[in-house]
Design an enzyme around this catalytic site. Structure first.
Site, PDB file in Angstrom:
ATOM      1  N   ARG A 133       0.833  -1.188   0.000  1.00 22.63           N
ATOM      2  CA  ARG A 133       0.000   0.000   0.000  1.00 22.63           C
ATOM      3  C   ARG A 133       0.879   1.253   0.000  1.00 22.63           C
ATOM      4  O   ARG A 133       1.846   1.350   0.759  1.00 22.63           O
ATOM      5  CB  ARG A 133      -0.927   0.004   1.223  1.00 22.63           C
ATOM      6  CG  ARG A 133      -2.032  -1.045   1.114  1.00 22.63           C
ATOM      7  CD  ARG A 133      -3.029  -0.665   0.048  1.00 22.63           C
ATOM      8  NE  ARG A 133      -4.043  -1.671  -0.211  1.00 22.63           N
ATOM      9  CZ  ARG A 133      -3.983  -2.562  -1.199  1.00 22.63           C
ATOM     10  NH1 ARG A 133      -2.919  -2.601  -1.987  1.00 22.63           N
ATOM     11  NH2 ARG A 133      -4.955  -3.423  -1.392  1.00 22.63           N
ATOM     12  N   HIS A 165       0.540   0.379 -10.172  1.00 22.18           N
ATOM     13  CA  HIS A 165      -0.345  -0.445  -9.338  1.00 22.18           C
ATOM     14  C   HIS A 165      -0.893  -1.633 -10.130  1.00 22.18           C
ATOM     15  O   HIS A 165      -2.101  -1.865 -10.185  1.00 22.18           O
ATOM     16  CB  HIS A 165      -1.499   0.388  -8.773  1.00 22.18           C
ATOM     17  CG  HIS A 165      -2.030  -0.159  -7.480  1.00 22.18           C
ATOM     18  ND1 HIS A 165      -2.462   0.627  -6.446  1.00 22.18           N
ATOM     19  CD2 HIS A 165      -2.199  -1.442  -7.049  1.00 22.18           C
ATOM     20  CE1 HIS A 165      -2.892  -0.118  -5.446  1.00 22.18           C
ATOM     21  NE2 HIS A 165      -2.739  -1.388  -5.788  1.00 22.18           N
TER      22      HIS A 165
END
Length: 319
Positions: free
Chosen positions: A234, A282
């Site tokens: 994250r 991502h």
């Protein structure tokens, strides 16, 4: 008796993939896809299940009778932060394809740095034929922070490639062939780590965890002279200003980042241009929508048969 509708509110970039996948799943019940203009203003009070990723702010007031929520991605912090979140089970997305792709990304980035590819990319740009001191996987200790499904599989794959692997998690884990550390063993874990891999969920405890102070505790006598940082967990767990400063000061040798404090990564970010930074958008383990819907169908079938749901989030822990 008609089956309860499934509510879909997925703010993914690949809209066409969602539409295609919906044609192959949920054939036994109504589907309400909020991205479909025809659903505008529809009464959602009969919906019992919702598949969510960045849902509308007023979703839960419009759908007050939801019984199970499904996260559209592996992470759940965005869902947990939603206003008006009902007190019903929240199910994480766990799927073999997601796990395999994450492990592939981690192995790729570890090998990329271990074989000094950032240095060879620079030498190539300079047209400089220079052979650097060789190293192999077995010369490096990879430390994985986060030993859930993704972290454990990555550890296994890295072992196959010959890396020495250790692992850290808040609570003690047991993995064959991998020495594990818990919260109290963080210093011992860090001081042995040449390549640090972040696969942690985002919680109050992990926000900003990867900072200058932590990087300075990593092993500085490995084959590259300074450690490598790889984060596919994250973006909120890393301090990007500290990453850049640590690279410039030699505290870090190189980094690979798939997640960022702000996404998409702003064009003005110096991470884009730094020669020792690998940026990916991502995609280390982005959601396969077909696998997501198959997962949701399995869990709904269990729920309606009276069996316990799998992969339910512990809200107190945050994952």
């Amino acid at each position: 008796m008609p089956k309860a509708p499934v509510l879909i509110d997925l703010k993914f970039s690949g809209r066409a993939a969602i539409v295609e996948a919906l044609g192959a799943f949920f054939s036994d019940r109504p589907v309400i896809d909020l991205a479909d203009p025809q659903t505008k203003g529809r009464d959602l009070s009969d919906c019992r299940y919702a598949v969510l990723w960045k849902p509308d702010d007023d979703l839960f007031s419009r759908a007050p009778n939801l019984e199970v929520l499904f996260s559209g991605g592996a992470g759940v912090e965005r869902v947990l932060a939603l206003r008006g979140l009902p007190d019903v089970p929240l199910v994480r997305f766990v799927d073999p394809s997601l796990t395999r792709r994450m492990s592939e990304y981690v192995v790729l980035q570890c090998l990329y740095h271990a074989r000094r590819m950032p240095d060879y990319v620079r030498l190539e740009a300079e047209r400089n034929w220079q052979q650097l001191p060789p190293a192999e996987a077995g010369d490096f200790t990879v430390g994985i922070m986060g030993l859930g499904v993704l972290g454990q599989d990555a550890a296994t794959k890295l072992k196959v490639m010959g890396f020495n692997v250790i692992g850290w998690s808040r609570g003690m884990k047991e993995i064959d062939g991998v020495e594990c550390f818990d919260a109290g063993g963080l210093d011992a874990f860090l001081e042995r780590t040449d390549i640090l891999v972040g696969l942690l969920p985002l919680t109050d405890e992990t926000t900003g965890l990867f900072d200058r102070a932590l990087f300075e505790r990593l092993n500085r006598s490995g084959p590259l002279g300074s450690p490598v940082f790889i984060n596919a967990g994250r973006g909120g767990s890393q301090v990007e200003a500290d990453i850049l400063a640590a690279l410039d000061d030699g505290v870090l040798h190189g980094v690979s980042l798939d997640v960022f404090e702000t996404e998409p990564l702003p064009a003005t970010s110096p991470l884009w241009a730094h020669e020792r930074v690998v940026v990916t958008p991502h995609v280390a383990s982005d959601t396969d929508v077909r696998a997501l819907f198959a997962h949701v169908e399995r869990q709904i079938a269990r729920f309606e048969a009276g069996a316990p749901l799998q992969h339910v989030v512990d809200r107190a822990a945050g994952y």
